[in-house]
Design a protein around this motif. Structure first.
Motif, short mmCIF file in Angstrom:
data_model
loop_
_atom_site.label_atom_id
_atom_site.label_comp_id
_atom_site.label_asym_id
_atom_site.label_seq_id
_atom_site.Cartn_x
_atom_site.Cartn_y
_atom_site.Cartn_z
N GLU A 157 5.29 5.66 -7.55
CA GLU A 157 5.22 5.10 -6.20
C GLU A 157 3.76 4.88 -5.80
O GLU A 157 2.85 5.36 -6.46
N ARG A 158 3.57 4.15 -4.71
CA ARG A 158 2.23 3.92 -4.19
C ARG A 158 1.66 5.27 -3.73
O ARG A 158 2.39 6.11 -3.20
N VAL A 159 0.37 5.48 -3.95
CA VAL A 159 -0.24 6.75 -3.57
C VAL A 159 -0.40 6.84 -2.06
O VAL A 159 -0.66 5.84 -1.39
N ARG A 160 -0.23 8.04 -1.54
CA ARG A 160 -0.38 8.27 -0.10
C ARG A 160 -1.86 8.19 0.27
O ARG A 160 -2.74 8.39 -0.58
N PRO A 161 -2.16 7.91 1.54
CA PRO A 161 -3.57 7.78 1.96
C PRO A 161 -4.44 8.99 1.66
O PRO A 161 -5.58 8.84 1.22
N LEU A 162 -3.93 10.20 1.84
CA LEU A 162 -4.73 11.39 1.56
C LEU A 162 -5.04 11.49 0.07
O LEU A 162 -6.18 11.80 -0.32
N VAL A 163 -4.06 11.22 -0.77
CA VAL A 163 -4.27 11.24 -2.22
C VAL A 163 -5.26 10.15 -2.61
O VAL A 163 -6.15 10.37 -3.43
N ALA A 164 -5.13 8.98 -2.00
CA ALA A 164 -6.07 7.89 -2.29
C ALA A 164 -7.49 8.27 -1.88
O ALA A 164 -8.45 7.99 -2.60
N LEU A 165 -7.63 8.92 -0.73
CA LEU A 165 -8.96 9.36 -0.28
C LEU A 165 -9.54 10.40 -1.23
O LEU A 165 -10.70 10.29 -1.65
N LEU A 166 -8.76 11.40 -1.60
CA LEU A 166 -9.25 12.42 -2.53
C LEU A 166 -9.60 11.82 -3.88
O LEU A 166 -10.62 12.17 -4.49
N ARG A 167 -8.77 10.89 -4.35
CA ARG A 167 -9.04 10.24 -5.63
C ARG A 167 -10.32 9.41 -5.56
O ARG A 167 -11.12 9.41 -6.49
N ALA A 168 -10.52 8.71 -4.45
CA ALA A 168 -11.72 7.89 -4.28
C ALA A 168 -12.98 8.77 -4.26
O ALA A 168 -13.98 8.45 -4.90
N VAL A 169 -12.93 9.89 -3.53
CA VAL A 169 -14.08 10.79 -3.48
C VAL A 169 -14.35 11.36 -4.87
O VAL A 169 -15.49 11.38 -5.34
#
Length: 147
Positions: free
Chosen positions: A101-113
């Motif tokens: 599934e599409r990643v949730r915003p918090l997971v996307a933020l943690l992954r980006a950092v």
């Protein structure tokens, strides 16, 4: 519509080279955005005081901090909204969660950092069948081919 040549790879995990090329494309996007911001700020300063205008000094520490912040925002928004950045779009990749599934915003933020702070974590995806980077292992995400 998936190209015939790409059909065998559709849904499979992407490897180091494809992900690296997508990362380079994304880095170029970030550099262009930061440079456009620098030119825009200096253009505004020129409009406000044309006689006393001087280009602002571009020092390395604030420049790197700004580029890192732009990269985190860019990656987070792209991964949480569509699952792909411009580099991923060009290379036919998508970031997905553990169930596809599409990643949730918090997971996307943690992954980006994680991606910006520890880019060498990508090298781990060169080995193993799973092609998982450190970011993927910690956050349980995957990068798959998705045209």
């Amino acid at each position: 519509m998936v190209p015939r040549e790409a059909q065998p790879y559709q849904g499979r995990r992407a490897g180091l080279i494809t992900r690296s090329v997508a990362g380079v494309i994304d880095a170029v996007v970030v550099v262009v955005v930061v440079l456009a911001g620098y030119v825009g700020v200096n253009g505004l300063m020129f409009l406000l005081d044309p006689r006393g205008f001087q280009f602002s000094e571009a020092s390395p520490v604030p420049g790197v901090a700004t580029a890192s912040l732009v990269a985190v925002v860019y990656l987070c928004v792209a991964w949480s909204m569509t699952g792909r950045t411009y580099g991923c779009h060009v290379m036919g990749l998508r970031v997905v969660g553990r169930r596809g599934e599409r990643v949730r915003p918090l997971v996307a933020l943690l992954r980006a950092v994680f991606y910006v702070v520890f880019p060498l974590g990508l090298l781990l995806c060169a080995g193993g069948r799973r092609h998982a980077s450190v970011q993927d292992l910690v956050l349980r995400t995957s990068v798959i081919y998705d045209w």
